[in-house]
Design a protein around this motif. Structure first.
Motif, PDB file in Angstrom:
ATOM      1  N   UNK A 371       0.832  -1.200   0.000  1.00 25.61           N
ATOM      2  CA  UNK A 371       0.000   0.000   0.000  1.00 25.61           C
ATOM      3  C   UNK A 371       0.869   1.255   0.000  1.00 25.61           C
ATOM      4  N   UNK A 372       1.935   1.242   0.794  1.00 23.03           N
ATOM      5  CA  UNK A 372       2.834   2.392   0.836  1.00 23.03           C
ATOM      6  C   UNK A 372       3.489   2.605  -0.523  1.00 23.03           C
ATOM      7  N   UNK A 373       3.902   1.513  -1.163  1.00 25.32           N
ATOM      8  CA  UNK A 373       4.495   1.616  -2.495  1.00 25.32           C
ATOM      9  C   UNK A 373       3.488   2.167  -3.493  1.00 25.32           C
ATOM     10  N   UNK A 378       3.533   7.053  -7.921  1.00 27.09           N
ATOM     11  CA  UNK A 378       3.395   8.205  -8.814  1.00 27.09           C
ATOM     12  C   UNK A 378       3.677   9.511  -8.086  1.00 27.09           C
ATOM     13  N   UNK A 379       3.161   9.649  -6.866  1.00 21.20           N
ATOM     14  CA  UNK A 379       3.337  10.900  -6.133  1.00 21.20           C
ATOM     15  C   UNK A 379       4.783  11.093  -5.678  1.00 21.20           C
ATOM     16  N   UNK A 381       7.848  10.378  -7.311  1.00 26.89           N
ATOM     17  CA  UNK A 381       8.598  11.121  -8.332  1.00 26.89           C
ATOM     18  C   UNK A 381       8.040  12.520  -8.575  1.00 26.89           C
ATOM     19  N   UNK A 382       6.698  12.652  -8.518  1.00 27.18           N
ATOM     20  CA  UNK A 382       6.103  13.973  -8.724  1.00 27.18           C
ATOM     21  C   UNK A 382       6.531  14.946  -7.630  1.00 27.18           C
ATOM     22  N   UNK A 383       6.595  14.484  -6.374  1.00 27.89           N
ATOM     23  CA  UNK A 383       7.016  15.336  -5.271  1.00 27.89           C
ATOM     24  C   UNK A 383       8.470  15.768  -5.426  1.00 27.89           C
ATOM     25  N   UNK A 384       9.324  14.833  -5.793  1.00 27.71           N
ATOM     26  CA  UNK A 384      10.741  15.175  -5.986  1.00 27.71           C
ATOM     27  C   UNK A 384      10.908  16.192  -7.107  1.00 27.71           C
ATOM     28  N   UNK A 385      10.202  15.970  -8.206  1.00 29.57           N
ATOM     29  CA  UNK A 385      10.294  16.899  -9.332  1.00 29.57           C
ATOM     30  C   UNK A 385       9.736  18.265  -8.946  1.00 29.57           C
ATOM     31  N   UNK A 386       8.579  18.270  -8.258  1.00 29.37           N
ATOM     32  CA  UNK A 386       7.986  19.545  -7.858  1.00 29.37           C
ATOM     33  C   UNK A 386       8.922  20.326  -6.945  1.00 29.37           C
ATOM     34  N   UNK A 567       7.836  18.356 -16.301  1.00 33.40           N
ATOM     35  CA  UNK A 567       6.415  18.012 -16.231  1.00 33.40           C
ATOM     36  C   UNK A 567       5.985  17.096 -17.369  1.00 33.40           C
ATOM     37  N   UNK A 568       6.615  17.210 -18.526  1.00 32.88           N
ATOM     38  CA  UNK A 568       6.285  16.266 -19.599  1.00 32.88           C
ATOM     39  C   UNK A 568       6.796  14.869 -19.259  1.00 32.88           C
ATOM     40  N   UNK A 569       7.891  14.794 -18.509  1.00 32.39           N
ATOM     41  CA  UNK A 569       8.346  13.493 -18.041  1.00 32.39           C
ATOM     42  C   UNK A 569       7.326  12.831 -17.131  1.00 32.39           C
ATOM     43  N   UNK A 570       6.712  13.633 -16.244  1.00 35.93           N
ATOM     44  CA  UNK A 570       5.668  13.096 -15.369  1.00 35.93           C
ATOM     45  C   UNK A 570       4.454  12.655 -16.184  1.00 35.93           C
ATOM     46  N   UNK A 571       4.070  13.450 -17.176  1.00 30.61           N
ATOM     47  CA  UNK A 571       2.926  13.087 -18.025  1.00 30.61           C
ATOM     48  C   UNK A 571       3.212  11.788 -18.776  1.00 30.61           C
TER      49      UNK A 571
END
Length: 601
Positions: A371-373, A378-379, A381-386, A567-571
């Motif tokens: 569940x933690x994984x 998704x969030x 990598x998004x958090x690190x990028x943000x 952001x395109x990497x995240x998309x």
């Protein structure tokens, strides 16, 4: 989705989301909050209508935006400088609406009037000169209608000169007691040469002219269609649809004529082998029956990716449904981003449920790490990028940097909505009674895989799997990118919905075909292969990002480059997870079908 029994537990999270989202806003620069939002758009003669300044930035770098008063325009007194409350999506888009000194009254014409006498320092003039050189624009809102203007104009003959516009004219259309449209223009005769001047005092002036129109209020946004990709390029979109449909038909025909015929011959061959006894040489996909339903490893990662991909697919479907119902009409500021955040939060239970149910079905026991994984897949990598991009935006002083209050609200949304729903969905999935129905028993030890040529390897098959789906959406990608990373509007959501359906169908078909070819050479490792092949279109889209950035756009600078590729990497990562789950599910249905149709001992 989370089961019904989880409904009462979800209620507090949903209420928290409903309370928090309307309250999200930004008050950068120490400005006051509390200005009322849009009125009913009805005015009496002489009523003051507020002009809001939004942001400025280089025309060709849409992510590099700054506050309007970061330049030495004519700001109102600090006690009257009020920031308009904004929704979450508006803040994420970098909008920072603030009051101005323009005194515009309904149906009252204003001849040329001084806004202020501005004493510009050497640094101010140099900043304006750089802005004119880089084609800076400003954006304002009048009665919720967007308007744009350029800072000035450069002239290259004779020599290079830079002119700053100091006069602004507003031409406003009305019908009855409502504002219908507004255009902004400048007087080139009042442009000031700032090529070599330093400290200077300039008068900034404006004028207003009202005129009546027959256009009704409900049609006042129609004029913005000229900024969209529709009028002159609609035939290209239909060509894209026809091209994609032909691709689907050809692929369907391939499966129907070639693949099904091969399967029919396989069924006849294996039936004949069974009748003749066990003396026949074992080869082909039938003899993988003891390994083909051997669960993949690492199991927790596979299930987390499947759950997250399923959630993103559901979000995409909801987005297209909302778009077809015209929720994202032109300049409905931040509506799309708000919808994405809300839908991601509310559908978190889907990823938890799918991941945990598959994990339990495949014999997993450590469901808490699973569940933690799933939460972090998704969030994370998004958090690190943000964090990186927000730091870059702060260093540039850009409005793309989220205010601290907005970050806190997003964290609270995650803590009260996203994470709890994922856990609730995971618990429901863990406690579900779903079982994996395999038509064949799995042997204790895996069968040895024969040596395979290079074109049967994972990367080669991913390249083949991603090419056809990408070719089906290639034409449409340019217009989507031009809308996201430019100043065009994308309003033909119906066509985009058709393209999305075609993308899903083509991905499913090509993954099924490659799965059969893999099993035919006695390679039973189809679980991960089907997911990777299905999601490989995301890699093609990311490669296209480089082509678009360097060949089809004029974007430049470290900040814009970071935001674009980040952001395109995240998309593209989201596309990988979404289409990977599509490819796996299609392959699973296919594999179950063919092994159910033969006799396996």
């Amino acid at each position: 989705m989370a089961p019904r029994s989880a409904g009462p537990a979800m209620l507090p999270a949903l209420l928290a989301l409903a309370v928090l989202l309307p309250a999200v806003g930004a008050a950068p620069g120490g400005g006051a909050r509390g200005l009322k939002g849009a009125s009913n758009h009805r005015y009496a003669e002489g009523d003051r209508i507020e002009m809001f300044a939004n942001k400025v930035g280089p025309y060709y770098n849409p992510s590099e935006t700054y506050q309007y008063y970061s330049f030495a325009f004519c700001p109102p007194p600090s006690d009257k400088r009020v920031f308009k409350p904004e929704d979450l999506g508006e803040v994420l888009e970098g909008d920072r609406l603030v009051t101005t000194k323009y005194e515009i009254q309904f149906l009252v014409d204003i001849p040329e009037q001084e806004l202020c006498q501005k004493d510009l320092s050497d640094a101010d003039v140099a900043k304006f000169r750089k802005a004119v050189k880089e084609d800076y624009y400003y954006q304002m809102y009048f009665d919720d209608l967007p308007i744009w203007g350029l800072f000035g104009r450069p002239e290259t003959t004779p020599g290079t000169k830079y002119y700053l516009y100091t006069h602004t004219h507003f031409d406003i259309a009305y019908n009855g007691d409502r504002v219908i449209g507004v255009n902004v223009s400048t007087d080139p005769n009042k442009a000031v040469d700032i090529t070599s001047v330093g400290h200077v005092t300039l008068p900034f002036t404006y004028s207003v002219k009202w005129h009546q129109t027959e256009l009704t209020f409900d049609r006042r946004l129609e004029k913005y269609s000229k900024y969209s990709v529709v009028p002159e390029h609609l035939e290209i979109h239909w060509f894209s649809i026809i091209n994609s449909c032909v691709t689907v038909l050809l692929l369907t025909g391939f499966l129907a004529t070639i693949l099904m015929r091969v399967l029919k011959n396989d069924f006849m061959k294996y039936t004949k082998d069974d009748e003749m006894g066990d003396d026949q040489e074992e080869s082909g996909w039938k003899y993988l029956h003891g390994d083909v339903f051997r669960f993949p490893r690492p199991l927790s990662l596979f299930c987390a990716m499947l759950g997250t991909g399923t959630q993103i697919l559901v979000i995409a479907i909801f987005i297209f449904v909302l778009a077809v119902f015209d929720v994202f009409y032109p300049y409905n500021r931040g509506a799309l981003l708000t919808a994405c955040v809300v839908l991601y939060a509310l559908t978190s239970g889907i990823s938890g449920y799918v991941a945990a149910s598959w994990y339990k079905t495949m014999g997993g026991t450590s469901w808490v790490p699973n569940i933690i994984l799933t939460c972090a897949l998704f969030l994370g990598p998004l958090l690190c990028l943000f964090s990186f991009l927000n730091t870059v935006a702060i260093a540039y002083g850009s409005t793309q940097a989220l205010p601290f209050g907005t970050i806190c609200v997003i964290i609270v949304i995650w803590a009260l909505v996203t994470f709890p729903l994922t856990v609730i969905g995971g618990i429901a999935g863990k406690n579900s009674k779903s079982e994996f129905h395999a038509p064949c028993r799995t042997t204790k030890y895996p069968r040895e895989i024969p040596p395979l040529p290079w074109y049967r390897q994972t990367l080669a098959q991913m390249a083949m799997a991603g090419f056809l789906p990408f070719s089906a959406i290639y034409i449409e990608l340019y217009y989507i990118f031009s809308s996201i990373w430019g100043h065009k509007l994308y309003v033909i959501w119906s066509i985009l919905s058709i393209v999305f359906v075609i993308l899903v169908i083509v991905t499913a078909f090509i993954t099924v075909a490659l799965t059969y070819f893999q099993l035919a050479v006695e390679d039973h490792r189809w679980w991960w292969r089907s997911f990777l092949c299905g999601g490989s279109t995301g890699a093609f889209i990311f490669v296209y990002c480089f082509y678009f950035y360097f060949q089809r756009s004029t974007m430049s600078g470290f900040m814009q480059t970071s935001f674009f590729f980040g952001y395109m990497g995240v998309v593209c990562y989201a596309f990988f997870l979404m289409l990977g789950s599509v490819g796996f599910r299609a392959s699973l249905m296919f594999v179950r079908h063919i092994y159910r149709a033969i006799k396996c001992e």
